[in-house]
Design an enzyme around this catalytic site. Sequence first.
Site, short mmCIF file in Angstrom:
data_model
loop_
_atom_site.label_atom_id
_atom_site.label_comp_id
_atom_site.label_asym_id
_atom_site.label_seq_id
_atom_site.Cartn_x
_atom_site.Cartn_y
_atom_site.Cartn_z
N HIS A 16 2.48 51.99 -19.98
CA HIS A 16 2.94 53.30 -19.51
C HIS A 16 3.51 54.05 -20.71
O HIS A 16 4.45 53.57 -21.33
CB HIS A 16 4.03 53.13 -18.45
CG HIS A 16 3.57 52.35 -17.26
ND1 HIS A 16 2.98 52.94 -16.16
CD2 HIS A 16 3.59 51.01 -17.01
CE1 HIS A 16 2.67 52.00 -15.28
NE2 HIS A 16 3.02 50.82 -15.77
N HIS A 194 -1.36 49.03 -9.48
CA HIS A 194 -0.36 47.96 -9.53
C HIS A 194 -0.34 47.28 -8.16
O HIS A 194 -0.22 47.97 -7.14
CB HIS A 194 1.04 48.54 -9.78
CG HIS A 194 1.26 48.99 -11.19
ND1 HIS A 194 0.38 49.79 -11.86
CD2 HIS A 194 2.30 48.76 -12.04
CE1 HIS A 194 0.87 50.04 -13.08
NE2 HIS A 194 2.03 49.41 -13.22
N GLU A 197 3.12 42.68 -7.90
CA GLU A 197 4.22 42.48 -8.86
C GLU A 197 5.45 42.09 -8.05
O GLU A 197 5.97 40.99 -8.16
CB GLU A 197 4.48 43.77 -9.66
CG GLU A 197 5.64 43.65 -10.64
CD GLU A 197 5.99 44.97 -11.32
OE1 GLU A 197 6.69 44.91 -12.34
OE2 GLU A 197 5.60 46.06 -10.83
N ASP A 275 3.32 46.66 -20.83
CA ASP A 275 3.85 47.43 -19.70
C ASP A 275 4.72 48.59 -20.17
O ASP A 275 4.26 49.72 -20.26
CB ASP A 275 4.61 46.49 -18.76
CG ASP A 275 4.78 47.05 -17.34
OD1 ASP A 275 4.28 48.16 -17.08
OD2 ASP A 275 5.39 46.38 -16.51
N ASP A 276 6.00 48.31 -20.46
CA ASP A 276 6.95 49.33 -20.93
C ASP A 276 7.73 48.73 -22.11
O ASP A 276 8.88 48.32 -21.95
CB ASP A 276 7.92 49.72 -19.81
CG ASP A 276 7.19 50.30 -18.61
OD1 ASP A 276 6.89 51.50 -18.63
OD2 ASP A 276 6.91 49.56 -17.65
#
Length: 335
Positions: A16, A194, A197, A275-276
């Site tokens: 992201h 997504h 998760e 991811d981040d």
Amino acid sequence: MINFIEKLPKAELHLHIEGTFEPELMFEIAKRNNIKIPYNSIEEIKEAYKFSCLQDFLDIYYQGANVLITEKDFYDLTYSYLEKCAEQNVLHTEIMFDPQTHTQRGVKFETVINGISKACKDAEKNLNVSSLLIMSYLRHLSEEDAFKTLEQSLPFKNKITAVGLDSSEKGNPPSKFIKVFEASIKEGYIPVAHAGEEGDADYVWEAIDLLGIKRIDHGNNCLQDENLVADIIERDLALTVCPLSNTALKVVEDLKDHPLKNMLKKGLKATINSDDPAYFGGQVNQNFIEIQKALDLTKEEIYELAKNSFQYSLASDAKKEAFIKQLEIYYNNNK
């Protein structure tokens, strides 16, 4: 092994762009735009980057995004990430961006997409990093809101390859977005989402059956259901696994308990991603290094994960072939 990982050609498929916002850059852009943030120093921001669950993280993630206003802000954010790709031998990256996070604040869709895509174009030329964009719908908002975003994206279709689904998973199942995904596919966007998760295996089933996704982002909880695992293998869908994100958000308590090795043993096509990274303590190489150490992965398993990242990317067949050839040469010389 660390040296082997660092020089390994690889792709990143779950990233992201708003989550690459390093504290130093956030501070700089906030100052540039004269925006007050609730932190007095870079250290204070770093201290705030500690969470106990997905929602804690999202709260600060959206707060950080508030300082992004101009095309230059989005350009700087994206180019900074792409420079890190070049340093880590990431040959190709598939960048998710969240238009609604910005349009809800009055920032125009074109400001966001133009800043990001210009950085991607420049990075391909200057850094030899290939990239494409995934427009993600925020699942905590309504499907109607997602439709508005789809409409706004249409003049910029040539800059966007795929659509995704992110944000708070629990209570926002894929079934909430059936119509907007159907419409997005009609417009030529490739669907990903997504799933699994925080949500259970049912969310993964829904994403596959109802949204028709071509790749599963995260997917940890697919292991709750053997029939689902068999179905994912049969459909040849890859999982974009994010180890350090999983421990930061307490999806997995300890990396030693991470299901990645189990996924590979069962025949699932897993990939490693960050991811981040600004929030979860590591770029993609760090994710490889930490998970290798925790699960004692072999060079062959690392190679398999890197090969999956190219094989299951949304790049053209010609690009995939070239990337995999590079990887194979590297692996054969460094076994």
